[in-house]
Scaffold this motif. Structure first.
Motif, PDB file in Angstrom:
ATOM      1  N   SER A   1       0.827  -1.213   0.000  1.00  9.86           N
ATOM      2  CA  SER A   1       0.000   0.000   0.000  1.00  9.86           C
ATOM      3  C   SER A   1       0.858   1.258   0.000  1.00  9.86           C
ATOM      4  CB  SER A   1      -0.964   0.001   1.187  1.00  9.86           C
ATOM      5  OG  SER A   1      -0.299   0.245   2.397  1.00  9.86           O
ATOM      6  N   LYS A   2       1.988   1.221   0.697  1.00  2.00           N
ATOM      7  CA  LYS A   2       2.876   2.387   0.719  1.00  2.00           C
ATOM      8  C   LYS A   2       3.491   2.628  -0.657  1.00  2.00           C
ATOM      9  CE  LYS A   2       2.358   4.044   4.639  1.00  2.00           C
ATOM     10  NZ  LYS A   2       1.902   5.424   4.733  1.00  2.00           N
ATOM     11  N   ARG A   3       3.868   1.552  -1.337  1.00  2.00           N
ATOM     12  CA  ARG A   3       4.451   1.692  -2.676  1.00  2.00           C
ATOM     13  C   ARG A   3       3.501   2.377  -3.647  1.00  2.00           C
ATOM     14  NH1 ARG A   3       7.053  -4.268  -3.481  1.00  2.00           N
ATOM     15  NH2 ARG A   3       9.004  -3.864  -2.405  1.00  2.00           N
ATOM     16  N   SER A   4       2.205   2.204  -3.434  1.00  2.00           N
ATOM     17  CA  SER A   4       1.234   2.774  -4.362  1.00  2.00           C
ATOM     18  C   SER A   4       0.871   4.224  -4.040  1.00  2.00           C
ATOM     19  CB  SER A   4      -0.031   1.911  -4.394  1.00  2.00           C
ATOM     20  OG  SER A   4      -0.690   1.970  -3.155  1.00  2.00           O
ATOM     21  N   GLU A   5       1.372   4.771  -2.946  1.00  2.00           N
ATOM     22  CA  GLU A   5       1.089   6.174  -2.619  1.00  2.00           C
ATOM     23  C   GLU A   5       1.782   7.087  -3.628  1.00  2.00           C
ATOM     24  OE1 GLU A   5       2.229   6.924   1.427  1.00  2.00           O
ATOM     25  OE2 GLU A   5       0.533   5.791   2.229  1.00  2.00           O
ATOM     26  N   SER A   6       1.129   8.169  -3.965  1.00  2.00           N
ATOM     27  CA  SER A   6       1.639   9.049  -5.026  1.00  2.00           C
ATOM     28  C   SER A   6       2.977   9.696  -4.690  1.00  2.00           C
ATOM     29  CB  SER A   6       0.609  10.135  -5.343  1.00  2.00           C
ATOM     30  OG  SER A   6       0.357  10.922  -4.197  1.00  2.00           O
ATOM     31  N   ASP A   7       3.245   9.985  -3.428  1.00  2.00           N
ATOM     32  CA  ASP A   7       4.493  10.660  -3.072  1.00  2.00           C
ATOM     33  C   ASP A   7       5.562   9.717  -2.543  1.00  2.00           C
ATOM     34  OD1 ASP A   7       3.249  10.102  -0.644  1.00  2.00           O
ATOM     35  OD2 ASP A   7       4.030  11.914   0.309  1.00  2.00           O
ATOM     36  N   PHE A   8       5.297   8.417  -2.545  1.00  2.00           N
ATOM     37  CA  PHE A   8       6.237   7.466  -1.957  1.00  2.00           C
ATOM     38  C   PHE A   8       7.579   7.445  -2.686  1.00  2.00           C
ATOM     39  CE2 PHE A   8       8.056   3.229  -1.266  1.00  2.00           C
ATOM     40  CZ  PHE A   8       8.119   3.231   0.119  1.00  2.00           C
ATOM     41  N   ALA A   9       7.554   7.425  -4.008  1.00  2.00           N
ATOM     42  CA  ALA A   9       8.803   7.381  -4.780  1.00  2.00           C
ATOM     43  C   ALA A   9       9.648   8.622  -4.509  1.00  2.00           C
ATOM     44  CB  ALA A   9       8.506   7.250  -6.269  1.00  2.00           C
ATOM     45  N   ALA A  10       9.008   9.777  -4.381  1.00  2.00           N
ATOM     46  CA  ALA A  10       9.751  11.010  -4.101  1.00  2.00           C
ATOM     47  C   ALA A  10      10.371  10.961  -2.704  1.00  2.00           C
ATOM     48  CB  ALA A  10       8.829  12.222  -4.235  1.00  2.00           C
ATOM     49  N   ARG A  11       9.620  10.437  -1.734  1.00  2.00           N
ATOM     50  CA  ARG A  11      10.163  10.330  -0.369  1.00  2.00           C
ATOM     51  C   ARG A  11      11.312   9.335  -0.325  1.00  2.00           C
ATOM     52  NH1 ARG A  11       6.100   8.587   3.482  1.00  2.00           N
ATOM     53  NH2 ARG A  11       4.861   7.805   1.758  1.00  2.00           N
ATOM     54  N   ALA A  12      11.200   8.238  -1.070  1.00  5.32           N
ATOM     55  CA  ALA A  12      12.276   7.248  -1.125  1.00  5.32           C
ATOM     56  C   ALA A  12      13.520   7.842  -1.781  1.00  5.32           C
ATOM     57  CB  ALA A  12      11.817   6.001  -1.877  1.00  5.32           C
ATOM     58  N   ALA A  13      13.331   8.628  -2.844  1.00  3.45           N
ATOM     59  CA  ALA A  13      14.462   9.275  -3.512  1.00  3.45           C
ATOM     60  C   ALA A  13      15.139  10.271  -2.579  1.00  3.45           C
ATOM     61  CB  ALA A  13      13.995   9.966  -4.790  1.00  3.45           C
ATOM     62  N   ALA A  14      14.353  11.000  -1.796  1.00  4.14           N
ATOM     63  CA  ALA A  14      14.924  11.949  -0.837  1.00  4.14           C
ATOM     64  C   ALA A  14      15.723  11.219   0.235  1.00  4.14           C
ATOM     65  CB  ALA A  14      13.820  12.791  -0.207  1.00  4.14           C
ATOM     66  N   ALA A  15      15.203  10.091   0.702  1.00  5.75           N
ATOM     67  CA  ALA A  15      15.921   9.297   1.701  1.00  5.75           C
ATOM     68  C   ALA A  15      17.227   8.766   1.129  1.00  5.75           C
ATOM     69  CB  ALA A  15      15.046   8.146   2.190  1.00  5.75           C
ATOM     70  N   LEU A  16      17.203   8.324  -0.117  1.00  7.68           N
ATOM     71  CA  LEU A  16      18.409   7.835  -0.768  1.00  7.68           C
ATOM     72  C   LEU A  16      19.436   8.954  -0.920  1.00  7.68           C
ATOM     73  CD1 LEU A  16      19.869   5.494  -2.111  1.00  7.68           C
ATOM     74  CD2 LEU A  16      18.696   6.070  -4.235  1.00  7.68           C
ATOM     75  N   SER A  17      18.995  10.136  -1.285  1.00 10.67           N
ATOM     76  CA  SER A  17      19.911  11.280  -1.400  1.00 10.67           C
ATOM     77  C   SER A  17      20.552  11.600  -0.059  1.00 10.67           C
ATOM     78  CB  SER A  17      19.166  12.513  -1.917  1.00 10.67           C
ATOM     79  OG  SER A  17      18.761  12.315  -3.244  1.00 10.67           O
ATOM     80  N   GLU A  18      19.776  11.530   1.003  1.00  5.92           N
ATOM     81  CA  GLU A  18      20.302  11.796   2.349  1.00  5.92           C
ATOM     82  C   GLU A  18      21.338  10.745   2.743  1.00  5.92           C
ATOM     83  OE1 GLU A  18      20.902  13.547   6.109  1.00  5.92           O
ATOM     84  OE2 GLU A  18      20.101  14.324   4.224  1.00  5.92           O
ATOM     85  N   ILE A  19      21.060   9.485   2.433  1.00  9.00           N
ATOM     86  CA  ILE A  19      22.016   8.410   2.714  1.00  9.00           C
ATOM     87  C   ILE A  19      23.321   8.659   1.966  1.00  9.00           C
ATOM     88  CG2 ILE A  19      22.486   5.953   2.286  1.00  9.00           C
ATOM     89  CD1 ILE A  19      19.448   5.492   2.849  1.00  9.00           C
ATOM     90  N   GLU A  20      23.220   9.027   0.693  1.00 12.14           N
ATOM     91  CA  GLU A  20      24.411   9.286  -0.115  1.00 12.14           C
ATOM     92  C   GLU A  20      25.181  10.488   0.406  1.00 12.14           C
ATOM     93  OE1 GLU A  20      22.744   9.489  -4.034  1.00 12.14           O
ATOM     94  OE2 GLU A  20      22.699   7.316  -4.244  1.00 12.14           O
ATOM     95  N   ARG A  21      24.471  11.536   0.865  1.00 14.57           N
ATOM     96  CA  ARG A  21      25.129  12.714   1.420  1.00 14.57           C
ATOM     97  C   ARG A  21      25.884  12.354   2.699  1.00 14.57           C
ATOM     98  NH1 ARG A  21      24.762  16.061   5.281  1.00 14.57           N
ATOM     99  NH2 ARG A  21      22.801  15.268   6.089  1.00 14.57           N
ATOM    100  N   GLU A  22      25.233  11.585   3.574  1.00 14.92           N
ATOM    101  CA  GLU A  22      25.882  11.162   4.818  1.00 14.92           C
ATOM    102  C   GLU A  22      27.093  10.274   4.538  1.00 14.92           C
ATOM    103  OE1 GLU A  22      22.920   9.379   7.321  1.00 14.92           O
ATOM    104  OE2 GLU A  22      21.823  11.264   7.548  1.00 14.92           O
TER     105      GLU A  22
END
Length: 104
Positions: free
Chosen positions: A50-71
């Protein structure tokens, strides 16, 4: 469980449920012919789906990935700063961490 670091690894999760919710959950699982572990697994799978199908989920996942890469970049820079221009392996594994007395 063939690979403890891989996709098939199994993790244990302990959760606390209010008594009434636990009773309802246990009853539903029993009616479906499931033990509680299997019912929890199905519930988690449905939650993730259900979370995968949320409209903003991919954007939130991309933001989390960017934060991981920055750290990771910051940590890499900190480690490289410890060794100056030399990589940690170039210093020699046998001598790192030991102080030598020039008078001995």
């Amino acid at each position: 469980m063939t690979d403890p670091n891989g996709k098939n690894a199994v993790k244990t999760l302990g959760i606390r449920l209010p008594g009434e919710l636990h009773a309802q959950f246990a009853l539903v699982a029993q009616l479906d012919g499931l033990n509680l572990g299997d019912a929890v697994l199905r519930a988690v799978e449905l939650y993730v789906q259900s979370k995968r199908s949320e409209s903003d989920f991919a954007a939130r996942a991309a933001a989390a990935l960017s934060e991981i890469e920055r750290e990771a970049a910051n940590r890499r820079a900190a480690i490289e700063g410890l060794f100056g221009d030399e990589s940690p392996t170039a210093k020699g594994a046998g001598t790192r961490g030991r102080k030598t007395d020039p008078q001995s």
